[in-house]
Motif scaffolding. Structure first.
Motif, short mmCIF file in Angstrom:
data_model
loop_
_atom_site.label_atom_id
_atom_site.label_comp_id
_atom_site.label_asym_id
_atom_site.label_seq_id
_atom_site.Cartn_x
_atom_site.Cartn_y
_atom_site.Cartn_z
N GLN A 110 0.87 -1.17 0.00
CA GLN A 110 0.00 0.00 0.00
C GLN A 110 0.91 1.22 0.00
OE1 GLN A 110 -2.24 -0.98 3.61
NE2 GLN A 110 -4.04 -1.20 2.32
N LEU A 111 0.48 2.25 -0.70
CA LEU A 111 1.27 3.47 -0.73
C LEU A 111 0.43 4.64 -0.27
CD1 LEU A 111 4.01 4.81 -1.60
CD2 LEU A 111 2.86 5.36 -3.76
N LEU A 112 0.85 5.26 0.83
CA LEU A 112 0.20 6.51 1.26
C LEU A 112 0.75 7.63 0.39
CD1 LEU A 112 0.13 6.66 5.18
CD2 LEU A 112 -1.55 5.72 3.59
N SER A 113 -0.15 8.31 -0.27
CA SER A 113 0.24 9.28 -1.28
C SER A 113 -0.68 10.49 -1.19
CB SER A 113 0.09 8.57 -2.64
OG SER A 113 0.27 9.44 -3.72
N ALA A 114 -0.26 11.59 -1.79
CA ALA A 114 -1.13 12.77 -1.91
C ALA A 114 -1.14 13.17 -3.37
CB ALA A 114 -0.61 13.92 -1.05
N LYS A 115 -2.29 13.70 -3.84
CA LYS A 115 -2.43 13.95 -5.28
C LYS A 115 -1.36 14.87 -5.86
CE LYS A 115 -7.30 12.91 -5.65
NZ LYS A 115 -8.65 13.46 -5.65
N GLY A 139 7.10 18.21 -13.59
CA GLY A 139 5.64 18.02 -13.63
C GLY A 139 4.96 18.77 -12.49
N TYR A 140 5.60 18.76 -11.34
CA TYR A 140 5.06 19.49 -10.18
C TYR A 140 5.06 20.99 -10.44
CZ TYR A 140 4.78 21.28 -5.39
OH TYR A 140 4.42 21.98 -4.26
N LEU A 141 6.16 21.49 -11.03
CA LEU A 141 6.23 22.92 -11.36
C LEU A 141 5.10 23.32 -12.30
CD1 LEU A 141 10.07 23.37 -11.89
CD2 LEU A 141 8.69 24.60 -10.23
N LYS A 142 4.82 22.46 -13.28
CA LYS A 142 3.78 22.79 -14.27
C LYS A 142 2.42 22.94 -13.59
CE LYS A 142 5.50 20.58 -18.48
NZ LYS A 142 5.46 19.29 -19.20
N SER A 171 0.11 9.04 -13.45
CA SER A 171 0.31 9.59 -12.10
C SER A 171 0.41 11.11 -12.12
CB SER A 171 1.61 9.01 -11.50
OG SER A 171 2.73 9.40 -12.28
N ARG A 172 -0.30 11.74 -13.06
CA ARG A 172 -0.21 13.21 -13.18
C ARG A 172 -0.67 13.87 -11.88
NH1 ARG A 172 -0.83 13.34 -19.04
NH2 ARG A 172 1.32 12.81 -19.56
N PRO A 173 0.09 14.86 -11.38
CA PRO A 173 -0.32 15.52 -10.14
C PRO A 173 -1.54 16.41 -10.33
CG PRO A 173 1.70 16.51 -11.04
CD PRO A 173 1.34 15.37 -11.94
N THR A 174 -2.36 16.49 -9.31
CA THR A 174 -3.48 17.45 -9.31
C THR A 174 -3.47 18.13 -7.93
OG1 THR A 174 -4.96 15.71 -8.53
CG2 THR A 174 -4.99 16.15 -10.90
N THR A 175 -4.24 19.21 -7.81
CA THR A 175 -4.24 19.91 -6.52
C THR A 175 -5.18 19.20 -5.55
OG1 THR A 175 -5.87 21.39 -7.42
CG2 THR A 175 -3.62 22.17 -7.46
N GLN A 176 -5.04 19.52 -4.28
CA GLN A 176 -5.82 18.89 -3.22
C GLN A 176 -6.23 19.98 -2.23
OE1 GLN A 176 -3.36 15.90 -1.36
NE2 GLN A 176 -4.90 14.33 -1.57
N VAL A 177 -7.38 19.79 -1.60
CA VAL A 177 -7.85 20.81 -0.65
C VAL A 177 -7.40 20.42 0.76
CG1 VAL A 177 -9.90 21.90 0.36
CG2 VAL A 177 -9.84 21.33 -2.08
N ILE A 178 -6.77 21.36 1.46
CA ILE A 178 -6.43 21.14 2.87
C ILE A 178 -7.60 21.68 3.68
CG2 ILE A 178 -4.81 21.71 4.71
CD1 ILE A 178 -2.63 22.06 2.60
N SER A 179 -8.27 20.79 4.44
CA SER A 179 -9.47 21.26 5.14
C SER A 179 -9.14 21.86 6.51
CB SER A 179 -10.49 20.13 5.27
OG SER A 179 -9.91 19.06 5.96
#
Ligand SMILES: N[C@@H](CCC(=O)N[C@@H](CS)C(=O)NCC(=O)O)C(=O)O
Length: 230
Positions: A22-27, A184-187, A218-226
């Motif tokens: 299992q891999l704990l990951s963030a978008k 990719g992250y910079l983009k 595995s393209r990065p996308t943004t995520q909401v920090i609640s």
């Protein structure tokens, strides 16, 4: 993962066989993406567990005392954390296809690029959090210092890559994973930066490497920090 934990999605579904890890990951995480790409390149099946490590309900501290992801969770319940250590661990246990050269000098050349890319990601993330402070709490010299590190890293990567197909030697290695992941992250998170104009060779490198299935999946996308990050 214990019952009640986050639901795995299909991060490793393109690989054959039952999930091994299992891999704990963030978008958006460039660090987690390096591990996702390595697992995909080697065809290792895994469950992708997407987390927001900044939220109070994150599982990450259960697996990593430093509270950071990525974390690789093994079938015996042990965990491996810190992206470069995970990459090395996977390389040692699943050597084929090799993403590290056999030659010692070439190995250090790969590791040098990994250090530069991780350092640039660290400097970018420090800027994000500095910019998130109220304006009168921000330190412009601190932001400038982090910016210089990113500029320096890109300048050095552009020099190393030159007009070659790969960062080190004539084969795809973890240096290409690290470089492609940083770009990719910079983009995605820093689209206003002008590095593609400044370093057309890096822009071409990024275009090319994003075609690989491991990158495309595995393209990065943004995520909401609640929660409010302190
Ligand atoms: N050096 C670490 C950096 C990992 C990292 O900073 N991960 C972020 C997500 S992109 C995180 O979990 N941050 C939570 C925290 O710093 O408490 C690595 O390479 O794994």
């Amino acid at each position: 993962m214990a019952p009640g934990g986050p639901t795995p999605d299909t991060g490793g579904s393109h690989c054959k066989g039952p999930p091994m890890y299992q891999l704990l990951s963030a978008k958006p995480s460039p660090y987690a993406r390096k591990v996702r790409i390595q697992l995909a390149e080697k065809g290792i099946p895994f469950d992708l567990i997407t987390e927001v490590p900044w939220n109070s309900d994150t599982q990450t501290p259960r697996w990593n005392p430093l509270e950071k992801l990525p974390v690789l969770i093994c079938p015996d319940g042990s965990s491996v954390f810190e992206s470069r250590l995970i990459n090395e661990w996977i390389e040692a246990r699943h050597p084929e296809p090799a993403l590290m050269p056999a030659d010692m000098d070439a190995r250090f050349a790969v590791k040098r690029i990994e250090v530069i890319c991780d350092g640039a990601c660290d400097a970018l993330i420090l800027q994000l959090f500095e910019n998130a402070r109220p304006e009168d709490h921000r330190s412009q010299p601190w932001i400038d210092r982090q910016r210089r590190k990113v500029d320096g890293a890109l300048r050095e990567l552009a020099r190393v890559v030159g007009d070659r197909g790969f960062c080190v030697g004539d084969r795809f290695t973890l240096a290409d994973v690290a470089t492609g992941t940083l770009l990719g992250y910079l983009k995605v998170r820093w689209p206003h930066l002008d590095w593609p104009q400044q370093y057309p060779n890096l822009a071409a490198f990024s275009e090319r490497i994003e075609q690989r299935p491991s990158f495309a999946g595995s393209r990065p996308t943004t995520q909401v920090i609640s929660d409010r990050v302190v």
